[in-house]
Write an enzyme that holds these catalytic residues in place. Structure first.
Site, short mmCIF file in Angstrom:
data_model
loop_
_atom_site.label_atom_id
_atom_site.label_comp_id
_atom_site.label_asym_id
_atom_site.label_seq_id
_atom_site.Cartn_x
_atom_site.Cartn_y
_atom_site.Cartn_z
N GLU A 59 0.82 -1.22 0.00
CA GLU A 59 0.00 0.00 0.00
C GLU A 59 0.84 1.26 0.00
O GLU A 59 0.53 2.22 -0.71
CB GLU A 59 -0.96 0.01 1.20
CG GLU A 59 -2.17 -0.91 1.06
CD GLU A 59 -1.90 -2.37 1.36
OE1 GLU A 59 -0.77 -2.70 1.79
OE2 GLU A 59 -2.81 -3.21 1.18
N HIS A 128 -10.67 -5.18 9.75
CA HIS A 128 -11.29 -5.14 8.42
C HIS A 128 -12.68 -4.51 8.48
O HIS A 128 -13.51 -4.77 7.61
CB HIS A 128 -11.43 -6.54 7.82
CG HIS A 128 -10.15 -7.16 7.35
ND1 HIS A 128 -9.13 -7.47 8.21
CD2 HIS A 128 -9.72 -7.53 6.12
CE1 HIS A 128 -8.13 -8.02 7.52
NE2 HIS A 128 -8.47 -8.06 6.25
#
Lengths: 326, 322
Positions: A59, A128
């Site tokens: 990322e 998440h």
């Protein structure tokens, strides 16, 4: 009007914008086949591997690359598979994308979109399931959008891609399969314009992202009890259309703010502060707030339900604000 | 003595020497103005590392991009950054390159392909990858060079960016100025490999180590890497072993518990200016001619900056959004 779901509305916006402007490119994990959520499906077939690229799981690297491509005149749309993963790329987003134009004296702009699904309700556990718009609305130089239905998803994404500033674009996993009417072709929702999603007269419910849907469900329940709730959706939290929010409160004299992020220093704190500044004399009750309880979002379904806000919590907050319950 | 040039004319070498001297004198002037209290904040001078700046930028076109670091004055000058406006930025003036928002650590001049000094160590490498991606799609043969230090080679951003550039064969040159120290932490203690260039192997890219005090060696290595990048063969990693003669930042001593005075003096014998003077067999008159021009240019920049208007308070709120 035809009805499509939120994922397809986003997908349509991406297709249209990539067609419209060759500088729009898509990067992210699994964006080519889009097995996980499907927002980018079909883009690679249509626009080719130069403009639509799977990235390795890095990322920091690929969000930073998005900043660099924007510096070189492209308009990258980066997917972060789960909003929680943006923490691996805070530097390129917050230190670089948001500040570069300013720090370099206006020599360049960073037309970057980082789009990502947040939210709980799907039992993915603490790392998440987060909703983080409150973090990013604090950063000068960033814009933050939170579409709550398919039409806004399309219209806001198109605005985000055309915006010359970095945009943190908050989608929601619970919204992905929801359907709604979406205009075909050119449909733009400008940033900084709140929408009244349901008119009412007794209280204003301000919802963020998916919580707008909880507000609408709560309003329906309240209507059966003779309480008329107005539901207002800011649609972007930076910029924030405080004028429309305050206007609704001046009409209803009561307000509850509903978000899925945590209460402490949440979006609701900012909105409540601005409403008391702009409509203090009109308030007949303290502003109510509904948010996630002060814990990470747990995995197990009943625990998760307990921590996350739901329409029951909204109804309860409304009744408190109306003095129906203590 | 510096390496003999394969591709450089004597005239070109004189120009390169001139640019190195400009960097040296700029840094000395910046140091002087800092000590006089006219420059605030942090100034990281690159004295000792001039051959890296000039060796690299002399192998680039104006359309190519550089991204540099907190120690970026030298790279900026070598890429052709407007000197008066750069000095004005150091002094925080309204007409500084970054309108007094960035200062020494964020010098940029997009008009000459200088895409910024980036003061978060390692942050510039993913950006370089992204610029390389844009250049690849654009197909005009541009390359991006990212300067970083030995310290930054331990950041995740280095590894993630090298991998991205390698899998996509992006036209990016990773130029590591290994000056031996991340502030006061020696590279031998911070870094698991002897040569940082060895890390290229992990990304199936060429990695070379060159003498960072030798402007010709740096130029040749960069030229090869640029050619490779323009041909679509992907990234390269160049490690230049170099040395900063001054401390990490102003206020730091030039030597201290982390490095000895003897070590500094040993490296000073390989001053990149001295090496190039020897290579060019420069006479006293030659040197004086260079010196005078540069001195005048730096005085003029300093005058320009000091006489420039202060930034207005209103300007603090400009350029937050496009």
């Amino acid at each position: 009007m035809r009805e499509i779901n939120y994922v397809d509305a986003l997908n349509e916006a991406l297709h249209e914008e990539m067609e419209r402007d060759k500088k729009v490119i898509c990067l992210g994990e699994d964006v080519e086949l889009a097995y996980v959520f499907g927002v980018t499906k079909g883009l690679k077939d249509k626009f080719g591997g130069a403009r639509v690229r799977d990235t390795p799981i890095s990322e920091l690297g690929f969000v930073g690359a998005g900043v660099g491509a924007a510096m070189a005149g492209y308009r990258p749309v980066i997917e972060i598979m789960f909003m929680d993963f943006i923490m691996l790329a805070m530097d390129p987003l917050v230190n670089q994308a948001a500040k570069l134009r300013y720090m370099l004296g206006g020599q360049l702009s960073i037309p970057l979109v980082v789009r990502t699904p947040g939210g709980g309700g799907v039992q993915y556990g603490p790392t998440h399931s987060q909703v983080l718009e409150a973090w990013f609305m604090q950063v000068p130089g960033l814009k933050v959008a939170c579409p709550s239905d398919p039409a806004d998803a399309k219209g806001l994404l198109k605005s985000a891609i055309r915006d010359d500033n970095p945009v943190f674009f908050c989608e929601h996993k619970m919204l992905y399969k929801t359907k709604g009417p979406v205009p075909e072709g050119e449909h733009i929702v400008p940033f900084g314009q709140a929408a009244v999603k349901r008119e009412g007269s007794d209280i204003t419910l301000i919802g963020i992202g998916y919580q707008v849907q909880n507000c609408l469900r709560a309003a329906e329940l309240l209507a059966s009890e003779g309480i008329s709730a107005e539901v207002v959706d800011p649609r972007t939290v930076a910029p924030l259309d405080t004028a429309t929010l305050a206007e609704s409160v001046r009409k209803t004299n009561r307000c509850v703010i509903v978000e899925e992020g945590h209460l402490r220093s949440g979006v609701g704190a900012e909105i409540a502060a601005s409403i008391q500044e702009e409509a203090f004399d009109y308030l007949d009750a303290p502003i109510g707030r509904v948010a996630a309880l002060n814990a990470p979002i747990p995995f197990e379904v009943e625990l998760e339900d307990y921590v996350l806000p739901n329409e029951g919590n909204v109804v309860e907050a409304v009744k408190k604000a109306l003095g129906v319950i203590a | 003595m510096a390496k003999k040039a394969k591709s450089l004319t004597k005239k070109r070498l004189h120009e390169m020497y001139h640019d190195m001297l400009r960097i040296r004198r700029f840094e000395e002037k910046a140091d002087e103005l800092f000590m006089a209290g006219l420059i605030k904040g942090a100034v990281h001078v690159s004295i000792g590392q001039e051959a890296c700046s000039v060796g690299v930028c002399s192998a680039l076109n104006r359309e190519d991009a550089i991204l540099t670091t907190h120690r970026g004055h030298g790279h900026s000058i070598a890429k052709g950054t407007r000197l008066n406006e750069m000095m004005a930025e150091l002094l925080g003036k309204a007409n500084g390159l970054c309108r007094a928002k960035g200062g020494s650590m964020h010098i940029a001049d997009i008009s000459v392909g200088h895409y910024g000094a980036h003061s978060i160590v390692g942050a510039n490498m993913p950006m370089a990858a992204g610029m390389g991606l844009a250049y690849q799609i654009e197909g005009k043969g541009q390359v991006a060079v990212v300067f970083f230090g030995d310290g930054a080679s331990n950041q995740g951003s280095f590894h993630e960016s090298m991998n991205l550039c390698a899998i996509w064969k992006l036209p990016v040159i990773f130029f590591c100025e290994n000056n031996g120290y991340a502030v006061s932490f020696g590279v031998g203690r911070s870094t698991a490999v002897e040569d940082i260039s060895a890390r290229a192997q992990g990304y199936n890219a060429p990695g070379v180590t060159v003498d960072g005090m030798d402007v010709v060696a740096v130029h040749e290595a960069t030229r090869e890497a640029v050619e490779r990048a323009r041909n679509g063969d992907g990234p390269s990693l160049i490690e230049a072993k170099t040395y900063r003669f001054f401390g990490h930042s102003r206020g730091d001593p030039h030597f201290g518990p982390y490095r000895t005075e003897e070590e500094v003096n040993e490296w000073r014998k390989r001053d990149p200016l001295l090496l190039t003077e020897k290579l060019l067999k420069m006479s006293k008159t030659d040197k004086e001619a260079h010196q005078k021009d540069v001195r005048d240019e730096m005085e003029a920049a300093s005058e320009f900056a000091q006489n420039s208007p202060k930034a207005t308070l209103e300007s603090a709120l400009e350029d937050v959004y496009a």
